[in-house]
Motif scaffolding. Structure first.
Motif, PDB file in Angstrom:
ATOM      1  N   ALA A 169      73.952 -71.723 -59.919  1.00 49.49           N
ATOM      2  CA  ALA A 169      73.837 -73.002 -60.136  1.00 49.49           C
ATOM      3  C   ALA A 169      73.404 -73.659 -58.559  1.00 49.49           C
ATOM      4  N   ARG A 170      73.262 -72.743 -57.696  1.00 55.82           N
ATOM      5  CA  ARG A 170      73.128 -73.087 -56.461  1.00 55.82           C
ATOM      6  C   ARG A 170      72.016 -74.447 -56.180  1.00 55.82           C
ATOM      7  N   ASP A 171      72.541 -75.421 -55.641  1.00 52.07           N
ATOM      8  CA  ASP A 171      71.523 -76.900 -55.264  1.00 52.07           C
ATOM      9  C   ASP A 171      71.459 -77.489 -56.396  1.00 52.07           C
ATOM     10  N   PRO A 218      87.992 -63.448 -53.064  1.00 47.23           N
ATOM     11  CA  PRO A 218      87.667 -63.132 -51.688  1.00 47.23           C
ATOM     12  C   PRO A 218      86.295 -63.823 -51.273  1.00 47.23           C
ATOM     13  N   LEU A 219      85.453 -64.183 -52.185  1.00 45.32           N
ATOM     14  CA  LEU A 219      84.243 -64.797 -51.716  1.00 45.32           C
ATOM     15  C   LEU A 219      84.517 -66.375 -51.274  1.00 45.32           C
ATOM     16  N   HIS A 220      85.789 -66.802 -51.866  1.00 38.40           N
ATOM     17  CA  HIS A 220      86.090 -68.297 -51.498  1.00 38.40           C
ATOM     18  C   HIS A 220      87.359 -68.153 -50.590  1.00 38.40           C
ATOM     19  N   GLY A 221      88.400 -68.685 -50.827  1.00 38.53           N
ATOM     20  CA  GLY A 221      89.582 -69.049 -49.984  1.00 38.53           C
ATOM     21  C   GLY A 221      90.066 -67.549 -49.535  1.00 38.53           C
ATOM     22  N   THR A 272      80.195 -52.173 -41.744  1.00 39.15           N
ATOM     23  CA  THR A 272      80.795 -52.956 -43.091  1.00 39.15           C
ATOM     24  C   THR A 272      79.578 -53.166 -44.013  1.00 39.15           C
ATOM     25  N   LEU A 273      78.303 -53.627 -43.428  1.00 36.33           N
ATOM     26  CA  LEU A 273      77.215 -53.912 -44.179  1.00 36.33           C
ATOM     27  C   LEU A 273      76.494 -52.782 -44.635  1.00 36.33           C
ATOM     28  N   ASN A 274      76.599 -51.596 -44.083  1.00 35.94           N
ATOM     29  CA  ASN A 274      75.922 -50.462 -44.446  1.00 35.94           C
ATOM     30  C   ASN A 274      77.004 -49.851 -45.963  1.00 35.94           C
ATOM     31  N   GLN A 325      79.508 -53.957 -48.067  1.00 32.28           N
ATOM     32  CA  GLN A 325      80.324 -55.024 -48.203  1.00 32.28           C
ATOM     33  C   GLN A 325      79.751 -56.494 -47.363  1.00 32.28           C
ATOM     34  N   VAL A 326      80.543 -57.463 -47.533  1.00 33.76           N
ATOM     35  CA  VAL A 326      80.131 -58.753 -46.744  1.00 33.76           C
ATOM     36  C   VAL A 326      80.987 -58.886 -45.471  1.00 33.76           C
ATOM     37  N   ILE A 327      80.440 -59.625 -44.551  1.00 35.07           N
ATOM     38  CA  ILE A 327      81.223 -59.789 -43.540  1.00 35.07           C
ATOM     39  C   ILE A 327      81.959 -61.044 -43.832  1.00 35.07           C
ATOM     40  N   PRO A 328      83.307 -60.743 -43.841  1.00 37.36           N
ATOM     41  CA  PRO A 328      84.135 -61.949 -44.279  1.00 37.36           C
ATOM     42  C   PRO A 328      84.185 -63.212 -43.398  1.00 37.36           C
ATOM     43  N   GLY A 329      83.988 -64.374 -43.634  1.00 35.84           N
ATOM     44  CA  GLY A 329      84.205 -65.513 -42.659  1.00 35.84           C
ATOM     45  C   GLY A 329      82.765 -66.006 -42.301  1.00 35.84           C
ATOM     46  N   TYR A 330      81.779 -65.118 -42.811  1.00 34.06           N
ATOM     47  CA  TYR A 330      80.426 -65.717 -42.334  1.00 34.06           C
ATOM     48  C   TYR A 330      79.506 -65.844 -43.691  1.00 34.06           C
ATOM     49  N   GLY A 331      78.579 -66.811 -43.536  1.00 33.86           N
ATOM     50  CA  GLY A 331      77.746 -67.075 -44.802  1.00 33.86           C
ATOM     51  C   GLY A 331      78.373 -68.254 -45.482  1.00 33.86           C
ATOM     52  N   HIS A 332      77.486 -68.802 -46.310  1.00 30.72           N
ATOM     53  CA  HIS A 332      78.056 -70.187 -46.831  1.00 30.72           C
ATOM     54  C   HIS A 332      77.171 -70.493 -48.117  1.00 30.72           C
ATOM     55  N   ALA A 333      77.582 -70.819 -49.136  1.00 32.66           N
ATOM     56  CA  ALA A 333      76.546 -71.436 -50.385  1.00 32.66           C
ATOM     57  C   ALA A 333      75.838 -72.639 -49.928  1.00 32.66           C
ATOM     58  N   VAL A 334      76.277 -73.496 -49.208  1.00 33.87           N
ATOM     59  CA  VAL A 334      75.471 -74.673 -49.044  1.00 33.87           C
ATOM     60  C   VAL A 334      75.220 -74.951 -47.428  1.00 33.87           C
ATOM     61  N   GLY A 373      69.141 -59.487 -42.869  1.00 37.46           N
ATOM     62  CA  GLY A 373      68.137 -60.306 -43.714  1.00 37.46           C
ATOM     63  C   GLY A 373      68.555 -60.632 -44.916  1.00 37.46           C
ATOM     64  N   LYS A 374      69.686 -60.692 -45.224  1.00 31.97           N
ATOM     65  CA  LYS A 374      69.906 -61.012 -46.574  1.00 31.97           C
ATOM     66  C   LYS A 374      70.581 -62.420 -46.741  1.00 31.97           C
ATOM     67  N   THR A 375      71.580 -62.775 -45.919  1.00 32.33           N
ATOM     68  CA  THR A 375      72.113 -64.145 -46.100  1.00 32.33           C
ATOM     69  C   THR A 375      71.286 -65.230 -45.582  1.00 32.33           C
ATOM     70  N   LYS A 376      71.523 -66.404 -46.052  1.00 34.52           N
ATOM     71  CA  LYS A 376      70.541 -67.556 -46.121  1.00 34.52           C
ATOM     72  C   LYS A 376      71.226 -68.098 -45.009  1.00 34.52           C
ATOM     73  N   ASN A 377      72.712 -67.818 -44.414  1.00 33.03           N
ATOM     74  CA  ASN A 377      72.995 -68.513 -43.637  1.00 33.03           C
ATOM     75  C   ASN A 377      74.138 -67.556 -42.664  1.00 33.03           C
ATOM     76  N   PRO A 404      79.219 -68.904 -39.019  1.00 34.57           N
ATOM     77  CA  PRO A 404      80.649 -68.602 -39.420  1.00 34.57           C
ATOM     78  C   PRO A 404      81.365 -69.700 -40.210  1.00 34.57           C
ATOM     79  N   ASN A 405      82.047 -69.504 -41.218  1.00 36.77           N
ATOM     80  CA  ASN A 405      82.569 -70.666 -41.968  1.00 36.77           C
ATOM     81  C   ASN A 405      84.077 -70.805 -41.362  1.00 36.77           C
ATOM     82  N   VAL A 406      84.778 -71.649 -42.298  1.00 33.55           N
ATOM     83  CA  VAL A 406      86.132 -72.307 -41.804  1.00 33.55           C
ATOM     84  C   VAL A 406      87.032 -70.939 -41.617  1.00 33.55           C
ATOM     85  N   ASP A 407      86.856 -69.877 -42.751  1.00 40.88           N
ATOM     86  CA  ASP A 407      87.436 -68.683 -42.576  1.00 40.88           C
ATOM     87  C   ASP A 407      87.704 -67.652 -41.387  1.00 40.88           C
ATOM     88  N   ALA A 408      86.593 -67.950 -40.742  1.00 40.18           N
ATOM     89  CA  ALA A 408      86.356 -67.056 -39.425  1.00 40.18           C
ATOM     90  C   ALA A 408      87.422 -67.319 -38.565  1.00 40.18           C
TER      91      ALA A 408
HETATM   92  C1  LIG Z   1      86.230 -71.504 -48.023  1.00 42.80           C
HETATM   93  C2  LIG Z   1      84.973 -70.834 -48.408  1.00 42.80           C
HETATM   94  O1  LIG Z   1      85.017 -70.477 -49.718  1.00 42.80           O
HETATM   95  S1  LIG Z   1      83.739 -70.431 -47.162  1.00 42.80           S
HETATM   96  C3  LIG Z   1      83.200 -68.998 -47.717  1.00 42.80           C
HETATM   97  C4  LIG Z   1      84.061 -67.871 -47.678  1.00 42.80           C
HETATM   98  N1  LIG Z   1      83.533 -66.427 -48.279  1.00 42.80           N
HETATM   99  C5  LIG Z   1      83.238 -65.639 -47.219  1.00 42.80           C
HETATM  100  O2  LIG Z   1      83.413 -65.853 -45.849  1.00 42.80           O
HETATM  101  C6  LIG Z   1      82.593 -64.305 -47.540  1.00 42.80           C
HETATM  102  C7  LIG Z   1      81.535 -63.814 -47.025  1.00 42.80           C
HETATM  103  N2  LIG Z   1      80.243 -64.611 -47.498  1.00 42.80           N
HETATM  104  C8  LIG Z   1      79.764 -64.523 -48.698  1.00 42.80           C
HETATM  105  O3  LIG Z   1      80.090 -63.587 -49.203  1.00 42.80           O
HETATM  106  C9  LIG Z   1      78.511 -65.593 -49.016  1.00 42.80           C
HETATM  107  O4  LIG Z   1      77.902 -65.925 -47.690  1.00 42.80           O
HETATM  108  C10 LIG Z   1      79.093 -66.634 -49.862  1.00 42.80           C
HETATM  109  C11 LIG Z   1      79.709 -66.212 -51.231  1.00 42.80           C
HETATM  110  C12 LIG Z   1      80.018 -67.558 -49.089  1.00 42.80           C
HETATM  111  C13 LIG Z   1      77.670 -67.417 -50.323  1.00 42.80           C
HETATM  112  O5  LIG Z   1      77.197 -66.815 -51.013  1.00 42.80           O
HETATM  113  P1  LIG Z   1      75.648 -67.204 -51.490  1.00 42.80           P
HETATM  114  O6  LIG Z   1      75.628 -68.386 -51.616  1.00 42.80           O
HETATM  115  O7  LIG Z   1      75.318 -66.387 -52.751  1.00 42.80           O
HETATM  116  O8  LIG Z   1      74.887 -66.641 -50.119  1.00 42.80           O
HETATM  117  P2  LIG Z   1      73.500 -66.165 -49.787  1.00 42.80           P
HETATM  118  O9  LIG Z   1      72.437 -66.836 -50.817  1.00 42.80           O
HETATM  119  O10 LIG Z   1      73.402 -66.290 -48.488  1.00 42.80           O
HETATM  120  O11 LIG Z   1      73.343 -64.746 -50.327  1.00 42.80           O
HETATM  121  C14 LIG Z   1      72.144 -63.910 -50.333  1.00 42.80           C
HETATM  122  C15 LIG Z   1      72.680 -62.517 -49.911  1.00 42.80           C
HETATM  123  O12 LIG Z   1      73.138 -62.505 -48.890  1.00 42.80           O
HETATM  124  C16 LIG Z   1      74.443 -61.623 -48.975  1.00 42.80           C
HETATM  125  N3  LIG Z   1      75.410 -62.360 -47.653  1.00 42.80           N
HETATM  126  C17 LIG Z   1      75.834 -63.488 -47.956  1.00 42.80           C
HETATM  127  N4  LIG Z   1      76.630 -63.775 -47.058  1.00 42.80           N
HETATM  128  C18 LIG Z   1      76.949 -62.428 -46.370  1.00 42.80           C
HETATM  129  C19 LIG Z   1      77.926 -61.684 -45.464  1.00 42.80           C
HETATM  130  N5  LIG Z   1      78.759 -62.729 -45.103  1.00 42.80           N
HETATM  131  N6  LIG Z   1      77.747 -60.683 -45.149  1.00 42.80           N
HETATM  132  C20 LIG Z   1      76.952 -59.834 -45.786  1.00 42.80           C
HETATM  133  N7  LIG Z   1      76.147 -60.137 -46.810  1.00 42.80           N
HETATM  134  C21 LIG Z   1      76.059 -61.518 -47.080  1.00 42.80           C
HETATM  135  C22 LIG Z   1      74.739 -62.047 -50.217  1.00 42.80           C
HETATM  136  O13 LIG Z   1      75.965 -61.276 -50.746  1.00 42.80           O
HETATM  137  C23 LIG Z   1      73.488 -61.862 -51.006  1.00 42.80           C
HETATM  138  O14 LIG Z   1      73.446 -60.376 -51.342  1.00 42.80           O
HETATM  139  P3  LIG Z   1      72.566 -60.063 -52.663  1.00 42.80           P
HETATM  140  O15 LIG Z   1      71.283 -60.673 -52.412  1.00 42.80           O
HETATM  141  O16 LIG Z   1      72.625 -58.466 -52.236  1.00 42.80           O
HETATM  142  O17 LIG Z   1      73.454 -60.483 -53.675  1.00 42.80           O
END
Ligand SMILES: CC(=O)SCCNC(=O)CCNC(=O)[C@H](O)C(C)(C)COP(=O)(O)OP(=O)(O)OC[C@H]1O[C@@H](n2cnc3c(N)ncnc32)[C@H](O)[C@@H]1OP(=O)(O)O
Ligand SMILES: O=C([O-])CC(=O)C(=O)O
Length: 439
Positions: free
Chosen positions: A42-44, A268-271, A306-308, A311-320, A363-367, A370-374
């Motif tokens: 339900a993004r956006d 782990p994807l949130h707090g 980590t990416l290979n 796994q995700v890079i924790p603390g980076y990326g965001h849904a909004v 090239g995957k993440t839209k953002n 870093p987010n707050v958790d980093a």
């Molecule tokens: C307080 C908070 O909750 S802030 C967020 C805390 N979470 C993290 O820091 C965990 C790392 N980040 C993420 O997993 C994601 O960026 C989220 C969960 C925060 C947002 O998820 P989405 O809105 O789905 O992100 P987005 O649309 O950019 O994702 C597209 C792709 O990029 C990947 N991607 C997004 N962020 C990352 C990242 N930090 N590292 C690696 N890959 C990533 C997604 O896993 C997704 O891959 P897929 O197509 O194989 O499923």
């Protein structure tokens, strides 16, 4: 005017706006839903309402219309501190008004009467295995305390009435925000300080008292105030706030609702990402920097590893968010002022220089920013709170402020039970073939 009276007046003034929107403009379209939104979380999709905070993808969070620096600047400060008290912020979140010192003092005094956590709650947590995750302990503690719910008692009294129900949510909300730091401190002391518990200091504000209760000194008082305020709210679509809202919409009381919110925050994807960040960073040091200083090259290699590995890079990326999280920036500025030479801060700062480029190339993440958790864990680490599985509990203490303010307003405005409609995959396939659902 006292907080509850101010809130009552605000709600009464506000209610006709909500009623008018539904009655006169209920069929006005504000969004449409696509198949990828339906499958993709339900993004956006604009289908939640809150006036407590708003998240702009470029600018980041505004609490009650104010940016983080504006919020910190406008509120009355704790004695001898550059930071406001959490109590001042609570007044502001609930009402949208900047409180006077007198109003802050009244909240402080009120919370002091609400702080006592019943002994049976501690007993229940003590009965859990000591290696239980502290978020499980916090969630169970809040669920156990449901027995105290004034909202549930009101419902069971047979006198339940929609127009005043918010007052009981407000009472529970105040009890929860006043008690949750005490519960968190208990869990910290039980798990990591050999059960050396410290009594509440009735002279201290919430942040300062939390510092005191976990055995910290003067400097940590501002860390706690800053941390709880920064983590409080992030509009209402995030997992913890949305879950709290959803569960409360069934008239489950605030204890049930926030325990559910905490369970979502524990993911782990949130707090829990703040725990993951510390874990990643410490493991990086152990694996790559045994005999050498960290370099950009080593960090780049570790990020790719980590990416290979999928796994995700924790603390980076965001849904909004599509820029660096201003909560990250605020904490980074705190570090630059108070711990510029901390080796872990220097490492986190170096990761900030490298990770956005790596994530962009990946090239995957839209953002890639870093987010707050980093940035939050490094501050805790610096002040000696090194048990990183506890960091999400700190987040949960702060997030209670936003979630409780939100459901108080939900009830005050009489929002409905949340129940979106689901569809089946064959339906989606049919509408895909037809170029859209025929309305
Ligand atoms: C307080 C908070 O909750 S802030 C967020 C805390 N979470 C993290 O820091 C965990 C790392 N980040 C993420 O997993 C994601 O960026 C989220 C969960 C925060 C947002 O998820 P989405 O809105 O789905 O992100 P987005 O649309 O950019 O994702 C597209 C792709 O990029 C990947 N991607 C997004 N962020 C990352 C990242 N930090 N590292 C690696 N890959 C990533 C997604 O896993 C997704 O891959 P897929 O197509 O194989 O499923
Ligand atoms: O907004 C989100 O989805 C996640 C987040 O940063 C928060 O809840 O603080």
């Amino acid at each position: 005017m006292a907080l509850k009276e101010t809130l009552k007046q605000k709600l009464e003034e506000f209610r006709p706006r909500t009623t008018r929107l539904v009655k006169e403009f209920g069929k006005v379209k504000i969004d449409e839903v696509t198949i990828d939104q339906c499958i993709g979380g339900a993004r956006d999709v604009r289908c939640l309402v809150t006036d407590i905070s708003y998240l702009d993808p470029q600018e980041g969070i505004r609490f009650r219309g104010k940016t983080i620096p504006e919020t910190f600047a406008c509120l009355p400060k704790a004695a001898g501190s550059d930071y406001p008290t959490v109590e001042a912020f609570w007044y502001f979140l609930l009402t949208g008004d900047v409180p006077t010192q007198e109003q802050v003092d009244a909240v402080l005094a009120d919370w002091k009467t609400r702080q006592a956590v019943p002994q049976y709650v501690f007993d229940i947590i003590r009965a859990m295995p000591l290696d239980s995750h502290p978020m499980a302990m916090l969630s169970i503690g809040i669920t156990a305390m449901q027995r105290e719910s004034k909202f549930a008692a009101f419902y069971e009294s047979g006198k339940f009435n929609k127009t005043v129900a918010w007052e009981y949510v407000y009472e529970d909300a105040c009890d929860i925000v006043a008690r949750i730091p005490v519960l968190a401190a208990f869990i910290y002391n039980l798990k990591y300080r050999g059960d050396k518990q410290i009594a509440i200091d009735p002279a201290l504000d919430m942040g300062a008292n939390f510092a005191h209760m976990i055995g910290q000194g003067e400097e940590y008082k501002d860390v706690a105030r800053m941390y709880f305020i920064l983590h409080s709210d992030h509009e209402s679509g995030n997992v913890s706030a949305h879950t709290t809202h959803l569960v409360h919409s069934a008239l489950s009381d605030p204890y049930y609702a926030y325990a559910a919110g905490l369970d979502g925050l524990a993911g782990p994807l949130h707090g829990r990402a703040n725990q993951e960040v510390l874990d990643w960073t410490i493991k990086f040091q152990e694996k790559y920097c045994k005999d050498q200083e960290p370099t950009r090259e080593l960090i780049t290699r570790a990020l790719w590893d980590t990416l290979n590995s999928g796994q995700v890079i924790p603390g980076y990326g965001h849904a909004v968010l599509r820029k660096t999280d201003p909560r990250y920036t605020s904490q980074r500025e705190f570090c630059q002022k108070h711990l510029p030479n901390d080796p872990l801060f220097k490492l986190v700062a170096m990761i900030f220089e490298v990770a956005p480029g790596v994530l962009t190339e990946h090239g995957k993440t839209k953002n890639p920013w870093p987010n707050v958790d980093a940035q939050s864990g490094v501050i805790q680490w610096h002040y000696g709170v090194k048990e990183w599985d506890f960091y999400t509990v700190l987040f949960g203490v702060g997030r209670a402020l936003g979630c409780m303010a939100n459901i108080t307003w939900d009830r005050g405005l009489g929002y409905a039970i949340e129940r979106p409609k689901s569809v089946t995959t064959p339906m989606l396939e049919k509408w895909a073939a037809e170029g859209g659902r025929k309305m």
